[in-house]
Design a protein around this motif. Structure first.
Motif, short mmCIF file in Angstrom:
data_model
loop_
_atom_site.label_atom_id
_atom_site.label_comp_id
_atom_site.label_asym_id
_atom_site.label_seq_id
_atom_site.Cartn_x
_atom_site.Cartn_y
_atom_site.Cartn_z
N ILE A 53 0.84 -1.19 0.00
CA ILE A 53 0.00 0.00 0.00
C ILE A 53 0.88 1.24 0.00
CG2 ILE A 53 -1.79 1.24 1.28
CD1 ILE A 53 -2.39 -1.54 2.64
N THR A 54 0.64 2.14 -0.93
CA THR A 54 1.35 3.41 -0.94
C THR A 54 0.92 4.25 0.25
OG1 THR A 54 1.53 3.42 -3.36
CG2 THR A 54 1.75 5.54 -2.25
N VAL A 55 1.89 4.91 0.88
CA VAL A 55 1.62 5.80 2.00
C VAL A 55 2.22 7.16 1.65
CG1 VAL A 55 1.95 6.23 4.47
CG2 VAL A 55 1.71 3.87 3.62
N LEU A 63 -6.75 2.36 0.49
CA LEU A 63 -6.71 1.35 1.55
C LEU A 63 -7.84 0.34 1.41
CD1 LEU A 63 -5.64 0.15 4.14
CD2 LEU A 63 -6.88 1.91 5.43
N GLU A 64 -9.05 0.81 1.19
CA GLU A 64 -10.17 -0.12 1.12
C GLU A 64 -10.07 -1.03 -0.10
OE1 GLU A 64 -12.10 -0.57 3.70
OE2 GLU A 64 -10.94 1.05 4.63
N ALA A 65 -9.57 -0.50 -1.21
CA ALA A 65 -9.37 -1.34 -2.41
C ALA A 65 -8.33 -2.41 -2.14
CB ALA A 65 -8.97 -0.47 -3.59
N HIS A 66 -7.26 -2.05 -1.44
CA HIS A 66 -6.23 -3.05 -1.10
C HIS A 66 -6.79 -4.11 -0.15
CE1 HIS A 66 -2.54 -1.70 -3.04
NE2 HIS A 66 -2.88 -0.45 -2.77
N LEU A 67 -7.55 -3.67 0.84
CA LEU A 67 -8.12 -4.63 1.78
C LEU A 67 -9.10 -5.58 1.09
CD1 LEU A 67 -8.69 -2.40 4.94
CD2 LEU A 67 -6.97 -4.19 4.64
N ALA A 68 -9.88 -5.04 0.16
CA ALA A 68 -10.82 -5.89 -0.57
C ALA A 68 -10.08 -6.94 -1.39
CB ALA A 68 -11.71 -5.03 -1.47
N ARG A 69 -8.98 -6.55 -2.03
CA ARG A 69 -8.20 -7.51 -2.82
C ARG A 69 -7.50 -8.51 -1.89
NH1 ARG A 69 -3.90 -5.27 -7.11
NH2 ARG A 69 -2.70 -4.94 -5.21
N ALA A 86 -9.08 -5.49 12.41
CA ALA A 86 -7.75 -5.64 13.00
C ALA A 86 -6.67 -5.20 12.03
CB ALA A 86 -7.53 -7.08 13.43
N TRP A 87 -6.80 -5.60 10.77
CA TRP A 87 -5.79 -5.22 9.78
C TRP A 87 -5.79 -3.71 9.55
CZ3 TRP A 87 -1.93 -8.11 7.87
CH2 TRP A 87 -2.02 -9.50 8.04
N ARG A 88 -6.98 -3.12 9.47
CA ARG A 88 -7.05 -1.67 9.23
C ARG A 88 -6.39 -0.91 10.38
NH1 ARG A 88 -12.01 -1.68 8.73
NH2 ARG A 88 -12.20 -1.86 6.46
N ARG A 89 -6.66 -1.34 11.61
CA ARG A 89 -6.04 -0.69 12.77
C ARG A 89 -4.53 -0.83 12.74
NH1 ARG A 89 -8.52 -3.43 17.73
NH2 ARG A 89 -6.90 -2.18 18.76
N PHE A 105 5.64 2.97 2.18
CA PHE A 105 4.74 1.87 1.83
C PHE A 105 4.45 1.06 3.08
CE2 PHE A 105 8.94 0.00 1.48
CZ PHE A 105 8.78 -1.26 2.06
N ALA A 106 3.30 0.41 3.08
CA ALA A 106 2.94 -0.55 4.13
C ALA A 106 2.61 -1.86 3.46
CB ALA A 106 1.74 -0.04 4.94
N LYS A 107 3.25 -2.93 3.90
CA LYS A 107 3.03 -4.26 3.31
C LYS A 107 2.30 -5.13 4.31
CE LYS A 107 5.77 -6.08 0.37
NZ LYS A 107 6.91 -6.68 -0.36
N THR A 108 1.15 -5.67 3.88
CA THR A 108 0.40 -6.61 4.70
C THR A 108 0.69 -8.02 4.21
OG1 THR A 108 -1.57 -6.56 3.29
CG2 THR A 108 -1.43 -4.91 5.03
#
Length: 296
Positions: A53-55, A63-69, A86-89, A105-108
């Motif tokens: 995710i770009t920051v 963010l929501e598009a990344h979480l949905a994918r 939990a992931w969003r927090r 960037f943030a990598k989940t």
């Protein structure tokens, strides 16, 4: 100074047991300390999914598009579905903890965990991004490489997991090394029956007679969050957009080409297989200004 941040989730999915029932949702950990079990299936088999995710100025974008994918990819691998709260927090926490920088960037990452444990492993890692200015302003060179399957692979062979953002990136990295051996910056995958797919870590966008075109997302490629926002920019500008089957002839005939992705954003392609290609640097600047100013 806090140049890198790591948050490890205690219960990445509500469908699986917590690692420690009495612990908080996530904890900050030292990125260079021991964190993973050596038998974690994400390490030994690449059995997991991720998002990058770009920051910008501390704000995670799309963010929501990344979480949905992230959820969609986990579902394709039959992983326990991520607990999005939990992931969003955790994502927002690591972004807030990171030293202020313009681009990061943030990598989940979510893995199946240790085999037989029934507990997936999850973490969010954040760091400052490298400088993508040369790629954005001077362009990149690409070579085309055969991906080894037909364009209908997603329909005929869903077990190959085309379209899921998995940790199994060995082929992508091998293709990138091959591109480097051929004197290029990146590679574009092509199907055995002649259709252009995507880059090793990016989606293709083409300018064609005043329209923006990208390969269809039902042909075994990853639907891009950055590509979707490029199309959102185009539609705001009154530019027609389209998802199409793209041949090599279409690629060569396009007015301009870009590889678009998180972190690097829109990089114009200056050559394909050693042949120079026209770039639209004015459009590139407009697109990148839009991408870097997104609110979500």
């Amino acid at each position: 100074m806090t140049e890198t941040v790591l948050a490890v989730l205690n219960q990445p999915s509500r469908d699986a047991a917590a690692h420690d029932p009495s612990a908080d949702a996530f904890t900050f950990e030292a990125p260079l300390d021991h964190q993973l079990e050596v038998q974690d299936l994400g390490v030994v088999r690449g059995d997991g999914v991720f998002e990058t995710i770009t920051v910008v100025d501390g704000r995670p974008q799309a963010l929501e598009a990344h979480l949905a994918r992230f959820v969609r990819s986990a579902g394709m691998l039959d992983l326990p579905l991520p607990d999005l709260d939990a992931w969003r927090r955790a994502i927002e926490a690591v972004c807030a903890e990171l030293d202020p920088v313009r681009e990061a960037f943030a990598k989940t990452v979510l893995t199946r965990g240790v085999e037989g444990s029934g507990r997936p492993t999850g973490w969010v890692y954040a760091a400052a991004s490298g400088d993508s200015t040369p790629a954005r302003t001077e362009g990149i060179s690409v070579v085309t490489l055969d991906r080894g399957y037909r364009h209908d692979v997603e329909r005929t062979s869903p077990w190959l997991l085309q379209g899921a953002k998995t940790l199994s990136y060995a082929v992508n990295m091998a293709a990138l090394r091959e591109a480097t051996r051929r004197g290029a910056d990146d590679a574009l995958f092509v199907t055995t029956d002649g259709y252009v797919l995507e880059g090793t870590r990016a989606n293709l966008v083409m300018s064609v007679a005043g329209r923006l075109v990208t390969p269809r997302t039902d042909i075994g490629i990853l639907a891009g969050t950055t590509q979707a926002d490029v199309f959102r920019f185009a539609e705001q500008q009154g530019i027609e957009t389209s998802y199409e089957l793209v041949t090599m002839d279409d690629l060569r005939a396009a007015d301009a080409l870009w590889l678009v992705s998180s972190v690097r954003q829109a990089a114009p392609i200056r050559s394909v297989d050693g042949h120079e290609h026209a770039m639209d640097l004015a459009m590139t600047e407009q697109v990148n200004d839009f991408l870097l100013s997104r609110e979500s």
